[in-house]
Design a protein around this motif. Structure first.
Motif, PDB file in Angstrom:
ATOM      1  N   VAL A  66     -16.244  -2.395  -5.182  1.00 43.54           N
ATOM      2  CA  VAL A  66     -16.180  -0.933  -5.136  1.00 43.54           C
ATOM      3  C   VAL A  66     -15.397  -0.468  -3.910  1.00 43.54           C
ATOM      4  CG1 VAL A  66     -17.599   1.131  -4.769  1.00 43.54           C
ATOM      5  CG2 VAL A  66     -18.242  -0.531  -6.522  1.00 43.54           C
ATOM      6  N   GLU A  67     -15.566  -1.164  -2.787  1.00 42.71           N
ATOM      7  CA  GLU A  67     -14.897  -0.738  -1.553  1.00 42.71           C
ATOM      8  C   GLU A  67     -13.364  -0.861  -1.638  1.00 42.71           C
ATOM      9  OE1 GLU A  67     -16.157   1.049   0.816  1.00 42.71           O
ATOM     10  OE2 GLU A  67     -18.055   0.937  -0.266  1.00 42.71           O
ATOM     11  N   GLU A  68     -12.868  -1.681  -2.581  1.00 43.22           N
ATOM     12  CA  GLU A  68     -11.418  -1.720  -2.806  1.00 43.22           C
ATOM     13  C   GLU A  68     -10.969  -0.585  -3.717  1.00 43.22           C
ATOM     14  OE1 GLU A  68      -9.411  -5.294  -4.317  1.00 43.22           O
ATOM     15  OE2 GLU A  68     -10.489  -6.425  -2.776  1.00 43.22           O
ATOM     16  N   LEU A  69     -11.857  -0.157  -4.604  1.00 50.11           N
ATOM     17  CA  LEU A  69     -11.478   0.870  -5.576  1.00 50.11           C
ATOM     18  C   LEU A  69     -11.551   2.277  -4.986  1.00 50.11           C
ATOM     19  CD1 LEU A  69     -13.276  -0.614  -8.709  1.00 50.11           C
ATOM     20  CD2 LEU A  69     -10.834  -0.701  -8.146  1.00 50.11           C
ATOM     21  N   VAL A  70     -12.521   2.503  -4.096  1.00 51.44           N
ATOM     22  CA  VAL A  70     -12.723   3.858  -3.561  1.00 51.44           C
ATOM     23  C   VAL A  70     -11.445   4.417  -2.929  1.00 51.44           C
ATOM     24  CG1 VAL A  70     -13.950   5.226  -1.822  1.00 51.44           C
ATOM     25  CG2 VAL A  70     -15.226   3.678  -3.330  1.00 51.44           C
ATOM     26  N   PRO A  71     -10.772   3.679  -2.016  1.00 53.55           N
ATOM     27  CA  PRO A  71      -9.578   4.284  -1.400  1.00 53.55           C
ATOM     28  C   PRO A  71      -8.411   4.488  -2.372  1.00 53.55           C
ATOM     29  CG  PRO A  71      -9.945   2.041  -0.585  1.00 53.55           C
ATOM     30  CD  PRO A  71     -11.121   2.381  -1.424  1.00 53.55           C
ATOM     31  N   LEU A  72      -8.426   3.772  -3.502  1.00 53.55           N
ATOM     32  CA  LEU A  72      -7.364   3.984  -4.492  1.00 53.55           C
ATOM     33  C   LEU A  72      -7.681   5.171  -5.407  1.00 53.55           C
ATOM     34  CD1 LEU A  72      -6.690   0.226  -5.304  1.00 53.55           C
ATOM     35  CD2 LEU A  72      -4.987   1.830  -4.407  1.00 53.55           C
ATOM     36  N   LEU A  73      -8.942   5.329  -5.783  1.00 51.97           N
ATOM     37  CA  LEU A  73      -9.315   6.378  -6.736  1.00 51.97           C
ATOM     38  C   LEU A  73      -9.586   7.728  -6.068  1.00 51.97           C
ATOM     39  CD1 LEU A  73     -11.717   4.296  -9.000  1.00 51.97           C
ATOM     40  CD2 LEU A  73      -9.600   5.394  -9.770  1.00 51.97           C
ATOM     41  N   ALA A  74     -10.153   7.710  -4.864  1.00 51.22           N
ATOM     42  CA  ALA A  74     -10.587   8.965  -4.236  1.00 51.22           C
ATOM     43  C   ALA A  74      -9.449   9.990  -4.102  1.00 51.22           C
ATOM     44  CB  ALA A  74     -11.243   8.682  -2.882  1.00 51.22           C
ATOM     45  N   PRO A  75      -8.227   9.558  -3.685  1.00 45.43           N
ATOM     46  CA  PRO A  75      -7.162  10.565  -3.547  1.00 45.43           C
ATOM     47  C   PRO A  75      -6.787  11.232  -4.882  1.00 45.43           C
ATOM     48  CG  PRO A  75      -6.587   8.539  -2.366  1.00 45.43           C
ATOM     49  CD  PRO A  75      -7.805   8.235  -3.187  1.00 45.43           C
ATOM     50  N   THR A  76      -6.952  10.498  -5.991  1.00 45.90           N
ATOM     51  CA  THR A  76      -6.669  11.094  -7.302  1.00 45.90           C
ATOM     52  C   THR A  76      -7.612  12.262  -7.563  1.00 45.90           C
ATOM     53  OG1 THR A  76      -5.923   8.971  -8.168  1.00 45.90           O
ATOM     54  CG2 THR A  76      -6.594  10.619  -9.784  1.00 45.90           C
ATOM     55  N   LEU A  77      -8.899  12.027  -7.378  1.00 40.43           N
ATOM     56  CA  LEU A  77      -9.877  13.081  -7.635  1.00 40.43           C
ATOM     57  C   LEU A  77      -9.738  14.200  -6.613  1.00 40.43           C
ATOM     58  CD1 LEU A  77     -12.913  10.887  -8.644  1.00 40.43           C
ATOM     59  CD2 LEU A  77     -11.108  11.843 -10.043  1.00 40.43           C
ATOM     60  N   GLN A  78      -9.454  13.820  -5.373  1.00 39.49           N
ATOM     61  CA  GLN A  78      -9.245  14.816  -4.314  1.00 39.49           C
ATOM     62  C   GLN A  78      -8.118  15.782  -4.708  1.00 39.49           C
ATOM     63  OE1 GLN A  78     -11.070  15.128  -1.593  1.00 39.49           O
ATOM     64  NE2 GLN A  78      -9.854  16.620  -0.458  1.00 39.49           N
ATOM     65  N   ARG A  79      -6.994  15.213  -5.204  1.00 37.04           N
ATOM     66  CA  ARG A  79      -5.855  16.063  -5.554  1.00 37.04           C
ATOM     67  C   ARG A  79      -6.168  16.953  -6.757  1.00 37.04           C
ATOM     68  NH1 ARG A  79      -1.814  15.817  -8.778  1.00 37.04           N
ATOM     69  NH2 ARG A  79      -2.279  13.682  -9.366  1.00 37.04           N
ATOM     70  N   TYR A  80      -6.835  16.398  -7.786  1.00 35.84           N
ATOM     71  CA  TYR A  80      -7.178  17.237  -8.932  1.00 35.84           C
ATOM     72  C   TYR A  80      -8.089  18.394  -8.522  1.00 35.84           C
ATOM     73  CZ  TYR A  80      -5.373  13.574 -12.080  1.00 35.84           C
ATOM     74  OH  TYR A  80      -4.580  12.664 -12.735  1.00 35.84           O
ATOM     75  N   LEU A  81      -9.068  18.120  -7.645  1.00 40.28           N
ATOM     76  CA  LEU A  81     -10.127  19.099  -7.397  1.00 40.28           C
ATOM     77  C   LEU A  81      -9.875  19.996  -6.191  1.00 40.28           C
ATOM     78  CD1 LEU A  81     -13.202  16.808  -8.152  1.00 40.28           C
ATOM     79  CD2 LEU A  81     -12.144  18.497  -9.661  1.00 40.28           C
ATOM     80  N   VAL A  82      -9.109  19.480  -5.236  1.00 33.86           N
ATOM     81  CA  VAL A  82      -8.893  20.267  -4.010  1.00 33.86           C
ATOM     82  C   VAL A  82      -7.413  20.634  -3.852  1.00 33.86           C
ATOM     83  CG1 VAL A  82      -9.205  20.303  -1.492  1.00 33.86           C
ATOM     84  CG2 VAL A  82     -10.877  19.132  -2.928  1.00 33.86           C
ATOM     85  N   GLY A  83      -6.531  19.796  -4.429  1.00 36.85           N
ATOM     86  CA  GLY A  83      -5.095  20.105  -4.390  1.00 36.85           C
ATOM     87  C   GLY A  83      -4.390  19.276  -3.337  1.00 36.85           C
ATOM     88  N   GLY A 103     -18.034  19.836   2.966  1.00 36.77           N
ATOM     89  CA  GLY A 103     -16.629  19.949   3.367  1.00 36.77           C
ATOM     90  C   GLY A 103     -15.649  19.460   2.322  1.00 36.77           C
ATOM     91  N   ARG A 104     -14.478  20.148   2.260  1.00 39.40           N
ATOM     92  CA  ARG A 104     -13.518  19.905   1.195  1.00 39.40           C
ATOM     93  C   ARG A 104     -12.708  18.633   1.411  1.00 39.40           C
ATOM     94  NH1 ARG A 104     -13.530  24.363  -1.773  1.00 39.40           N
ATOM     95  NH2 ARG A 104     -11.600  24.075  -2.912  1.00 39.40           N
ATOM     96  N   GLU A 105     -12.698  18.088   2.620  1.00 40.55           N
ATOM     97  CA  GLU A 105     -11.754  16.992   2.885  1.00 40.55           C
ATOM     98  C   GLU A 105     -12.172  15.672   2.241  1.00 40.55           C
ATOM     99  OE1 GLU A 105     -14.938  16.925   5.374  1.00 40.55           O
ATOM    100  OE2 GLU A 105     -13.534  18.600   5.239  1.00 40.55           O
ATOM    101  N   ALA A 106     -13.431  15.542   1.796  1.00 40.23           N
ATOM    102  CA  ALA A 106     -13.855  14.252   1.228  1.00 40.23           C
ATOM    103  C   ALA A 106     -14.458  14.399  -0.164  1.00 40.23           C
ATOM    104  CB  ALA A 106     -14.837  13.565   2.169  1.00 40.23           C
ATOM    105  N   VAL A 107     -14.061  15.460  -0.881  1.00 38.34           N
ATOM    106  CA  VAL A 107     -14.593  15.708  -2.221  1.00 38.34           C
ATOM    107  C   VAL A 107     -14.344  14.500  -3.135  1.00 38.34           C
ATOM    108  CG1 VAL A 107     -14.222  17.078  -4.318  1.00 38.34           C
ATOM    109  CG2 VAL A 107     -14.457  18.219  -2.100  1.00 38.34           C
ATOM    110  N   GLY A 108     -13.095  14.001  -3.137  1.00 38.62           N
ATOM    111  CA  GLY A 108     -12.742  12.882  -4.019  1.00 38.62           C
ATOM    112  C   GLY A 108     -13.563  11.643  -3.724  1.00 38.62           C
ATOM    113  N   GLU A 109     -13.688  11.329  -2.457  1.00 35.04           N
ATOM    114  CA  GLU A 109     -14.431  10.126  -2.098  1.00 35.04           C
ATOM    115  C   GLU A 109     -15.908  10.255  -2.460  1.00 35.04           C
ATOM    116  OE1 GLU A 109     -13.795   8.499   1.799  1.00 35.04           O
ATOM    117  OE2 GLU A 109     -15.619   7.278   1.661  1.00 35.04           O
TER     118      GLU A 109
END
Lengths: 209, 209
Positions: free
Chosen positions: A192-209, A98-104
């Motif tokens: 890592v659990e502090e970094l995931v919610p900060l970084l995941a949306p960046t990758l999500q936006r690049y890859l899914v929009g 599913g596309r909704e959690a690609v970044g995470e």
């Protein structure tokens, strides 16, 4: 494998200190001892500052054996790394589920790799070599484009898919530089659990929009 | 200043090839010639692979003069860089002019610097040195935390402000690695105007939320 490798190097070092220039009986064993020593030396000093002679010393073998088994320093470097990224696996994880959690998923996959010291050492060795050596940069450029950017781009459903795949890579490369190479705080020690919610949306936006 | 610098190095090289070991008349001039040569050598080969002797050769001066004017290689490196980032200016640009375009202003500021070859060479020299030399990594770590992360964090109105400032930095460091060091295509040749709308929201989210 890392623990084995370190033990092998330690044994070889000890043998060298005791003045026993290590000819090893089995060829397969010698090859592995050289690989373990090369991995440790490249990780500690980087590609440029590691000589074939220093690796031979750490492995307690005749330098000629390095050339016999691996050819040039480039070739030994690449063999030693067994670059721990399985691009096909990466692509499968990005696409599957599913596309909704690609970044995470991508961030968690990367940290799963990087928080493992042996895998991290290999990634850092490649990055350091590429940062300082044009030949290594060219090798890595080819690897990234062929094995990462294009396969990822092929499954993206957006304009500029290759550029977007590469921007996702830049965020991860920068995170590696900041957390593990420059080691700035608090980034270096953040869970890592502090970094995931900060970084995941960046990758999500690049890859899914 | 870069054009001047290159001309100085070229003159010095030419003098060296013609067999005139360059003693220069004025001390100020010699100092500048050494800085220009050091900048060119560090940029081309990185900190580790550049020797004081090679810089002296490129500057066509006696190696003793390098030690006389600059002391150690570390000190010459830092003097040669005149690191082109003015952190106070950066903070002012981030803060000034409204929160809705913080990310875009930061990205444009960074590209304004990095698309200038002389400034880019200095940034790349620092990054390469920090990637391969622990002493340089420590210097850069101190610089980033003191001059960038803390001043930026001080004006952020979010939880984890230092971590957020550093994540913004990781995106820019990774972009520098991808576009200028690894030079993967299409990222390396993409017009700045294509990159700004992709990168700005990342920095905006880290810094403003």
């Amino acid at each position: 494998m890392s623990a084995q490798g370190d033990a092998g190097v330690a044994d070889a070092d000890a043998a060298a200190r005791r003045g026993r220039p290590g000819r090893r009986p089995g060829g397969g064993d010698t090859r592995q001892v050289i690989l373990d020593a090369a991995r440790a030396e490249f990780a500690a000093r980087g590609y440029e500052n590691t000589s074939m002679r220093a690796i031979a010393r750490a492995a307690a073998v005749n330098p000629a054996l390095l050339h016999h088994y691996f050819g040039t320093k480039d070739q030994l470097f690449l063999a030693a790394l067994e670059f721990p990224l399985q691009p096909r696996e990466l692509v499968a994880r990005i696409v599957g589920g599913g596309r909704e959690a690609v970044g995470e998923r991508l961030v968690r996959f990367a940290f799963g790799l990087l928080e493992n010291p042996a895998a991290r050492d290999r990634v850092l060795a490649v990055l350091r070599a590429a940062a300082t050596n044009e030949q290594m940069a060219r090798l890595m450029r080819g690897f990234i484009m062929r094995e990462l950017a294009r396969p990822v781009a092929a499954v993206l459903d957006l304009p500029q898919p290759e550029l977007r795949a590469q921007l996702a890579m830049t965020q991860m490369v920068g995170m590696i530089m900041g957390r593990y190479v420059l080691a700035v705080e608090p980034l270096a020690s953040a869970p890592v659990e502090e970094l995931v919610p900060l970084l995941a949306p960046t990758l999500q936006r690049y890859l899914v929009g």
